[in-house]
Scaffold this active site. Structure first.
Site, PDB file in Angstrom:
ATOM      1  N   GLN A   1       0.839  -1.199   0.000  1.00  0.00           N
ATOM      2  CA  GLN A   1       0.000   0.000   0.000  1.00  0.00           C
ATOM      3  C   GLN A   1       0.876   1.253   0.000  1.00  0.00           C
ATOM      4  O   GLN A   1       0.565   2.242  -0.670  1.00  0.00           O
ATOM      5  CB  GLN A   1      -0.927  -0.008   1.216  1.00  0.00           C
ATOM      6  CG  GLN A   1      -1.973  -1.112   1.209  1.00  0.00           C
ATOM      7  CD  GLN A   1      -2.999  -0.939   0.117  1.00  0.00           C
ATOM      8  OE1 GLN A   1      -3.343   0.187  -0.249  1.00  0.00           O
ATOM      9  NE2 GLN A   1      -3.501  -2.040  -0.418  1.00  0.00           N
TER      10      GLN A   1
ATOM     11  N   GLY B   1     -12.727  -1.576  -3.650  1.00  0.00           N
ATOM     12  CA  GLY B   1     -11.351  -2.008  -3.402  1.00  0.00           C
ATOM     13  C   GLY B   1     -10.592  -0.894  -2.712  1.00  0.00           C
ATOM     14  O   GLY B   1      -9.614  -0.355  -3.233  1.00  0.00           O
TER      15      GLY B   1
ATOM     16  N   GLU C   1      -9.545   2.537  -7.735  1.00  0.00           N
ATOM     17  CA  GLU C   1      -8.299   2.470  -8.506  1.00  0.00           C
ATOM     18  C   GLU C   1      -8.177   1.030  -8.993  1.00  0.00           C
ATOM     19  O   GLU C   1      -7.489   0.206  -8.374  1.00  0.00           O
ATOM     20  CB  GLU C   1      -7.106   2.896  -7.632  1.00  0.00           C
ATOM     21  CG  GLU C   1      -5.854   3.172  -8.429  1.00  0.00           C
ATOM     22  CD  GLU C   1      -4.921   1.980  -8.459  1.00  0.00           C
ATOM     23  OE1 GLU C   1      -5.212   1.029  -9.234  1.00  0.00           O
ATOM     24  OE2 GLU C   1      -3.940   1.983  -7.711  1.00  0.00           O
TER      25      GLU C   1
ATOM     26  N   GLU D   1      -5.058  -8.099 -13.514  1.00  0.00           N
ATOM     27  CA  GLU D   1      -5.667  -8.371 -12.203  1.00  0.00           C
ATOM     28  C   GLU D   1      -7.188  -8.455 -12.272  1.00  0.00           C
ATOM     29  O   GLU D   1      -7.835  -8.839 -11.306  1.00  0.00           O
ATOM     30  CB  GLU D   1      -5.237  -7.345 -11.142  1.00  0.00           C
ATOM     31  CG  GLU D   1      -3.742  -7.391 -10.851  1.00  0.00           C
ATOM     32  CD  GLU D   1      -3.312  -6.402  -9.789  1.00  0.00           C
ATOM     33  OE1 GLU D   1      -4.070  -5.441  -9.525  1.00  0.00           O
ATOM     34  OE2 GLU D   1      -2.227  -6.581  -9.225  1.00  0.00           O
TER      35      GLU D   1
ATOM     36  N   THR E   1     -14.767  -6.163 -11.450  1.00  0.00           N
ATOM     37  CA  THR E   1     -15.378  -5.861 -10.150  1.00  0.00           C
ATOM     38  C   THR E   1     -15.929  -4.441 -10.132  1.00  0.00           C
ATOM     39  O   THR E   1     -17.001  -4.180  -9.560  1.00  0.00           O
ATOM     40  CB  THR E   1     -14.341  -6.051  -9.029  1.00  0.00           C
ATOM     41  OG1 THR E   1     -13.922  -7.425  -9.001  1.00  0.00           O
ATOM     42  CG2 THR E   1     -14.907  -5.682  -7.671  1.00  0.00           C
TER      43      THR E   1
END
Length: 509
Positions: free
Chosen positions: A154, A187, A253, A262, A267
């Protein structure tokens, strides 16, 4: 076409149905009747002439082609194994027939999932196996959520000041889109975008995060009490959770390498379909994949040299050369992630648009981009360079975020697909081809690239292809180079040696 609650049966016609377990499949010559029905709270799909039947609560539909699908189930009338133990291949007569069946399958399956369930409290996760779990293999999901559940990763994203600063500017410049509005952060990670939304005056923000980072987000948000009272962190997948109200704004993001890696964009659009109000805003709104052919002798030699280890004929008494061709192919199946000089591009770029407000989830499963370029310089084309940008289409300010070569570098860098066989081009010569991306269950894509140099000069108007080169790469397994090419001279003898080794490798393959 949604089946009304009172509807107990729907019948459709298909071209043919073939059993996957048959040793010698022979599709029926006459049309097959498919019936969706609900009997004693069980929703079934039956193919009458073939005798196959499926319980829709455990059945999936996979696209094999425009008019061909595969229907599989982990249980059927007679088989109770805990795996995909029954399957058929369905063929349709035309696209209208195919679309009608797929729409009906989706609606009947949706109705099945809702039977017997009641509204879940805010943030609760449904026990029904989610769409995410059905299409993503468990091992990949575990690694993915473990990676994003760590603070050091992160931090890497937060310290990408181009990324974080652009998001902050896009939100603050468009306060009118956030002030007094309900926002869902898809997310959420550390929760930084949720706090930006709260700073912009959001009425309430639902920060949805599936990894262990949700616990860190709660702690970080609690440490900012002026914002915390308007942010609710929900630990769970977008596909599983329920919210008490619709959102006016989605912020996320969801971009990966080449924009789509990914598979989080799927989603993002699922969140749109489930939670966004009809006139809601999406930040970001649109994405573009940019592509251009490039010439980079240094990179080409570097990749070819990696396989030279397998050219040793006496490695502690062992001949390694039988594996040279496979090693060579393996290195060239890795997309290269690095930052490169835009002067390496041999033609002006083109782009493919993905509109997040319109794109359906299923359209991400296969992305097909026709390529067409006109070379602006003479040289050897070593492959296709790609990068992306996204638009935050705010009511006040439209702001673009780009990962282009020459622009400030981001943690996405750029990506290059390198051809094992370069193509020679002249200035003004036309290059055509295809970039074909196919999603796979490891949360990434298989890349199929083909580039061809068309005839050039006198007689070019007659058409024809002079050279063609293609490659197949796995976006999941890139080569993270992440360094600028060095300005060194490559001797012609070195290139001739590399090309000779490549010819040997191709012969072995």
């Amino acid at each position: 076409m949604e089946a009304p609650p009172s509807m107990k049966q729907q019948e459709l016609t298909l071209a043919s149905v073939t059993d996957l377990t048959s040793s010698s499949p022979s599709p029926s010559s006459s049309p097959v009747k498919a019936t969706f029905s609900r009997v004693n709270e069980v929703t079934e799909l039956r193919f009458h002439e073939s005798g196959f039947g499926f319980d829709l609560s455990s059945t999936q539909l996979f696209k094999l082609g425009p008019l061909q699908f595969m229907c599989v189930s982990d249980r059927s009338d007679s088989i109770k194994e805990d795996s995909f133990s029954r399957g058929v291949v369905i063929k349709f007569g035309d696209e209208k027939e195919s679309k009608e069946f797929c729409d009906s399958f989706e609606e009947w399956t949706k109705n099945t999932a809702g039977k017997g369930s009641s509204s879940l409290p805010n943030g609760t996760v449904s026990d029904i196996k989610s769409k995410f779990d059905n299409k993503i293999e468990a091992a990949s999901a575990k690694m993915y959520f473990h990676y994003y559940g760590q603070l050091l990763h992160q931090q890497n994203m937060l310290q990408d000041y181009v990324r974080t600063g652009t998001y902050h500017a896009a939100v603050m410049e468009n306060r009118s889109d956030f002030a007094g509005r309900v926002v869902v952060d898809v997310g959420a990670g550390s929760g930084i975008l949720s706090m930006f939304a709260a700073l912009a005056g959001a009425k309430h923000v639902y920060a949805v995060e599936a990894s262990e980072m949700a616990d860190y987000a709660r702690k970080l948000i609690a440490g900012n009490p002026l914002l915390a009272e308007r942010i609710t962190v929900i630990k769970g997948k977008i596909e599983d959770i329920e919210l008490p109200e619709k959102a006016d704004v989605l912020i996320s993001e969801p971009m990966g390498t080449l924009l789509v890696n990914e598979r989080m964009l799927e989603t993002y659009v699922i969140a749109r379909d489930r939670f966004l109000s009809p006139k809601g805003k999406m930040f970001p709104t649109v994405g573009r994949i940019h592509m251009a052919p490039f010439s980079d002798e240094f990179l080409f030699v570097e990749m070819a040299n990696k396989a030279l280890f397998w050219q040793q004929q006496n490695y502690y008494g062992v001949d390694l050369t039988p594996l040279y061709a496979s090693a060579h192919q393996g290195y060239f199946s890795q997309p290269v992630v690095d930052a490169f000089d835009p002067r390496l591009l041999v033609a002006p770029p083109m782009f493919h648009v993905i509109d997040f407000t319109q794109m359906k989830e299923e359209q991400f499963y296969e992305i097909d981009v026709p390529l067409k370029f006109t070379a602006s310089v003479c040289g050897r084309v070593h492959g296709l360079a790609c990068w992306f940008d996204v638009l935050f289409d705010g009511s006040t300010v439209q702001r673009w975020f780009t990962t282009a070569p020459g622009a400030p570098t981001t943690h996405w860098y750029q990506i290059r697909c390198v051809l094992a066989q370069p193509i020679h081009v002249m200035a003004g010569q036309e290059l055509t081809g295809r970039l074909h991306l196919v999603a796979h269950s490891a949360q990434s894509y298989t890349i199929n690239l083909t580039l061809s140099a068309k005839m050039w000069g006198p007689g070019a108007n007659q058409g024809g292809i002079l050279q063609t080169s293609s490659c197949k790469l796995d976006l999941k397994e890139p080569y993270y180079r992440m360094s600028q090419p060095q300005d060194i001279q490559i001797q012609s003898d070195d290139l001739e040696e590399i090309e000779l080794l490549q010819q040997n490798a191709n012969a072995q393959l």
